[in-house]
Design a protein around this motif. Structure first.
Motif, short mmCIF file in Angstrom:
data_model
loop_
_atom_site.label_atom_id
_atom_site.label_comp_id
_atom_site.label_asym_id
_atom_site.label_seq_id
_atom_site.Cartn_x
_atom_site.Cartn_y
_atom_site.Cartn_z
N THR A 1 0.83 -1.22 0.00
CA THR A 1 0.00 0.00 0.00
C THR A 1 0.86 1.27 0.00
O THR A 1 0.33 2.37 -0.05
CB THR A 1 -0.92 0.04 1.23
OG1 THR A 1 -0.12 -0.01 2.43
CG2 THR A 1 -1.90 -1.13 1.22
N GLY A 2 2.17 1.09 0.09
CA GLY A 2 3.09 2.22 0.13
C GLY A 2 4.36 1.83 0.84
O GLY A 2 4.70 0.64 0.91
N TRP A 3 5.04 2.83 1.42
CA TRP A 3 6.34 2.58 2.03
C TRP A 3 6.47 3.37 3.33
O TRP A 3 5.91 4.47 3.47
CB TRP A 3 7.45 3.00 1.06
CG TRP A 3 7.39 2.25 -0.23
CD1 TRP A 3 8.03 1.09 -0.53
CD2 TRP A 3 6.64 2.61 -1.40
NE1 TRP A 3 7.73 0.69 -1.81
CE2 TRP A 3 6.87 1.61 -2.37
CE3 TRP A 3 5.80 3.67 -1.72
CZ2 TRP A 3 6.28 1.64 -3.63
CZ3 TRP A 3 5.20 3.71 -2.98
CH2 TRP A 3 5.44 2.70 -3.91
N SER A 4 7.23 2.83 4.26
CA SER A 4 7.44 3.51 5.54
C SER A 4 8.77 4.24 5.54
O SER A 4 9.70 3.90 4.79
CB SER A 4 7.42 2.50 6.69
OG SER A 4 8.55 1.64 6.60
N ILE A 5 8.85 5.26 6.38
CA ILE A 5 10.10 5.96 6.66
C ILE A 5 10.53 5.53 8.06
O ILE A 5 9.82 5.79 9.04
CB ILE A 5 9.92 7.49 6.61
CG1 ILE A 5 9.50 7.92 5.19
CG2 ILE A 5 11.19 8.20 7.04
CD1 ILE A 5 9.10 9.38 5.09
N SER A 6 11.65 4.83 8.17
CA SER A 6 12.14 4.27 9.45
C SER A 6 11.15 3.27 10.03
O SER A 6 10.10 2.97 9.44
CB SER A 6 12.44 5.38 10.46
OG SER A 6 13.52 6.16 10.02
N ASP A 7 11.48 2.75 11.20
CA ASP A 7 10.64 1.77 11.87
C ASP A 7 9.72 2.46 12.87
O ASP A 7 10.03 3.53 13.39
CB ASP A 7 11.50 0.73 12.61
CG ASP A 7 12.39 -0.04 11.66
OD1 ASP A 7 11.94 -0.34 10.54
OD2 ASP A 7 13.54 -0.33 12.04
N ARG A 8 8.63 1.78 13.21
CA ARG A 8 7.67 2.35 14.15
C ARG A 8 8.29 2.60 15.51
O ARG A 8 8.00 3.59 16.18
CB ARG A 8 6.46 1.43 14.28
CG ARG A 8 5.45 1.92 15.31
CD ARG A 8 4.30 0.96 15.50
NE ARG A 8 3.44 1.38 16.61
CZ ARG A 8 2.39 0.70 17.05
NH1 ARG A 8 2.04 -0.43 16.47
NH2 ARG A 8 1.68 1.15 18.07
N ASP A 9 9.15 1.70 15.95
CA ASP A 9 9.70 1.78 17.31
C ASP A 9 10.98 2.59 17.40
O ASP A 9 11.55 2.72 18.49
CB ASP A 9 9.94 0.36 17.86
CG ASP A 9 8.64 -0.44 17.96
OD1 ASP A 9 7.60 0.18 18.25
OD2 ASP A 9 8.67 -1.66 17.73
N ALA A 10 11.46 3.11 16.27
CA ALA A 10 12.70 3.89 16.30
C ALA A 10 12.46 5.23 16.98
O ALA A 10 11.36 5.76 17.00
CB ALA A 10 13.22 4.10 14.89
N GLU A 11 13.51 5.78 17.57
CA GLU A 11 13.41 7.10 18.18
C GLU A 11 13.30 8.17 17.08
O GLU A 11 13.74 7.98 15.95
CB GLU A 11 14.66 7.37 19.03
CG GLU A 11 14.82 6.44 20.22
CD GLU A 11 13.74 6.65 21.27
OE1 GLU A 11 13.31 7.80 21.45
OE2 GLU A 11 13.34 5.66 21.91
N ASN A 12 12.68 9.32 17.45
CA ASN A 12 12.67 10.45 16.51
C ASN A 12 14.10 10.91 16.27
O ASN A 12 14.81 11.27 17.20
CB ASN A 12 11.84 11.60 17.09
CG ASN A 12 10.34 11.36 16.96
OD1 ASN A 12 9.88 10.89 15.92
ND2 ASN A 12 9.60 11.68 18.00
N ASP A 13 14.52 10.84 15.04
CA ASP A 13 15.87 11.26 14.65
C ASP A 13 15.77 11.76 13.23
O ASP A 13 15.73 10.97 12.28
CB ASP A 13 16.84 10.07 14.75
CG ASP A 13 18.27 10.45 14.41
OD1 ASP A 13 18.47 11.42 13.65
OD2 ASP A 13 19.19 9.75 14.88
N SER A 14 15.71 13.07 13.06
CA SER A 14 15.44 13.64 11.73
C SER A 14 16.49 13.23 10.70
O SER A 14 16.15 12.96 9.54
CB SER A 14 15.36 15.16 11.83
OG SER A 14 14.19 15.54 12.54
#
Length: 574
Positions: free
Chosen positions: A494-507
């Motif tokens: 259905t599309g693509w993710s940016i990073s993993d769900r459980d990863a910390e916010n890191d721009s």
């Protein structure tokens, strides 16, 4: 679908902003658009509902951008007389010790069977009011704290009074879309204790009010909830009402409108699975459910895609679940419908900006409120890498849109940074920023780009609905896993993710992930394997378009909120 939705008594739906029509600027973004889509689906499904909002004679604001991306604001220009019907009744509300008169205008949402849902706009621009009071229904989300509290009193207290004056005496459920209308709960308690000089409600009477109220919260961070000082509450609402709020233990040093709505609602929900989790952690003493947002499918599907659905899935407007059968539409027809939507978008871009984008070039879209947590400039973290991707893997062009709140300096700075990046990318990656983003532009953008980009800081995206609109049009998302995308995402399907769900916010890490997906997955698929890319487009419609719609959403409200909250056997935490 309407035949299987249980019947309930009339529902009154309160929302500070509602997107009724692109020509009626009484909305600022997602909250108002959601409210409008809710009411459109209520009309389609023949649900007995009436909505209350404010007229906002000067709208949110009209946006203009100079050559460097500096935002210039001006009042929206529109005439209620050209779009709405003026209603006869007027009501009064005591604000700061003065009697403020309130009139009403009506807009009607007409469903696919002809059933209508009225939207009542409250208006204080009356000759009998003084100049300051006449302005209370001018600006959406404008003014200072005093102005906002007066607006919220008009919406909640004045809204209930106007419903009664218009003959809505049998409302079964009062649904508050965000905390702006929380004072409606106080109005309902006042109705139960009109004759007493000293305000004393029994626990049973308070519980009866709670069973009449549903509250939907959209805000995943504490700072986003409206809070007014006790001094301001006493001054604006008056001693008696402030004393009642104090007795009810919702007014101490301040009045938190979300806490007020939580305390006196029988059903409370967040607007996605993840947002429900975040809200329960924020307010651990309350039962908070989750009903994931949706969009009105017929409104947000482009004309060429809708024509395809009408031919192949003729019942999709009546029952959006039939969009599941889009999985059987030939890929060539999906591509053809989207290609026309893309041409329509690029034609409008040229008309608005003078820039002629190439319909054969991969086009990435980003359109939402310009504010810090949305991170509209994340894509421009590494301009050299973006240039290299465009040169070595395949050309790309970017279309941006979105307003920053007039007092959001950080949001305005993001717009300027996008303009600066566009100048530096000139010749390698085309970037256009469309000003004065509204419903009409949103319809073109969500349907005409090739991939929809979303880059929020987690967990600050309560739901997000623009990606749902894109999915209806066969436009997959490339998004951070937050809000609705946690539920709608299947990688490469259905599309693509940016990073993993459980990863910390890191721009920096998320920008690298974004570039990786563009470089190794999305652009190669688009340019070298168009059939596989078209399968992702088709899956976005069949899997996400068939679920993330307001037909499904409102049916969940009927079953889980309107019926369940009114059930005398249902127990609630206070």
């Amino acid at each position: 679908m309407s035949t299987v939705i249980p019947k309930t008594g009339p529902v009154a739906y309160f929302s500070m902003d509602v997107a009724a029509d692109s020509a009626i600027p009484t909305y600022s973004g997602g909250l108002g658009v959601l409210a409008g889509d809710m009411l459109r689906s209520a009309a389609d499904l023949e649900i007995s509902m009436v909505a209350i909002s404010l007229l906002h004679r000067k709208g949110y604001f009209d946006q203009r951008l100079d050559s460097r991306g500096n935002q210039l604001e001006s009042p929206s220009k529109w005439s209620p007389e050209n779009h709405l019907t003026r209603l006869g009744p007027k009501v009064s509300l005591l604000l700061e010790g003065r009697e403020v008169r309130i009139s009403a205008w009506q807009y009607r949402f007409v469903g696919i069977t002809g059933h209508t849902v009225p939207l009542i706009f409250l208006d204080t621009d009356l000759e009998e009011n003084d100049a300051a009071d006449r302005s209370f229904t001018d600006f959406l989300y404008g003014g200072d704290e005093r102005y906002r509290l007066c607006q919220e009193a008009i919406l909640g207290l004045g809204g209930v009074s106007m419903l009664r004056a218009l003959g809505y005496g049998d409302i079964h459920m009062f649904h508050m879309n965000e905390g702006h209308s929380a004072l409606a709960t106080l109005a309902l308690m006042e109705e139960r204790d009109r004759q007493q000089s000293q305000y004393r409600l029994s626990d049973g009477e308070i519980e009866a009010v709670r069973r009449q109220c549903t509250f939907t919260t959209h805000t995943p961070v504490p700072a986003g909830h409206d809070r007014f000082s006790s001094e301001l509450v006493w001054r604006v609402l008056g001693e008696r009402r402030a004393d009642v709020l104090k007795q009810l233990r919702v007014l101490n040093d301040s009045l938190n409108m979300t806490e007020l709505a939580l305390k006196f609602s029988g059903f409370v929900n967040g607007v996605s699975m993840r947002h429900g989790e975040v809200s329960r952690a924020m307010f651990p003493n309350h039962n908070i459910d989750a009903i994931t947002n949706g969009v009105h499918a017929a409104t947000w599907t482009s004309a060429p895609m809708a024509a395809l659905f009408d031919r192949v899935i003729p019942d999709w407007r009546r029952d959006n679940c039939f969009l599941r059968y889009a999985i059987g539409i030939p890929l060539s027809e999906i591509r053809q419908a989207h290609a026309q939507a893309k041409r329509d978008l690029l034609h409008q871009v040229r008309w608005l900006t003078g820039s002629q984008l190439d319909e054969k070039v991969f086009t990435l879209g980003f359109a939402r409120r310009a504010t810090g947590y949305k991170r509209g400039d994340l894509l421009f973290t590494d301009l050299e890498r973006l240039k290299r991707i465009a040169r070595q893997v395949g050309p790309l062009q970017l279309i941006y849109a979105g307003k920053a709140h007039p007092r959001d300096d950080g949001g305005k700075a993001i717009i300027r940074r996008i303009f600066e990046a566009a100048a530096k990318l000139n010749g390698d990656v085309r970037v256009v920023y469309l000003e004065n983003y509204d419903m009409a532009l949103g319809q073109l953008l969500c349907s005409g780009v090739d991939v929809w980009l979303n880059t929020p800081l987690r967990p600050q995206e309560a739901s997000g609905t623009s990606g749902m609109k894109a999915a209806l049009n066969g436009v997959p998302s490339l998004s951070v896993l937050d809000g609705w995308w946690i539920e709608g995402h299947i990688e490469g399907v259905t599309g693509w993710s940016i990073s993993d769900r459980d990863a910390e916010n890191d721009s920096d890490a998320e920008a690298a992930s974004l570039y990786d997906k563009l470089e190794t997955a999305i652009l190669p698929l688009y340019y070298k394997e168009p059939d596989r890319f078209a399968r992702v487009m088709r899956s976005a419609i069949a899997l996400n378009g068939s679920f993330f719609n307001t037909q499904r959403m409102i049916s969940q409200y009927v079953r889980n909120a309107y019926q369940r909250a009114a059930d005398p056997h249902q127990q609630f935490l206070g």
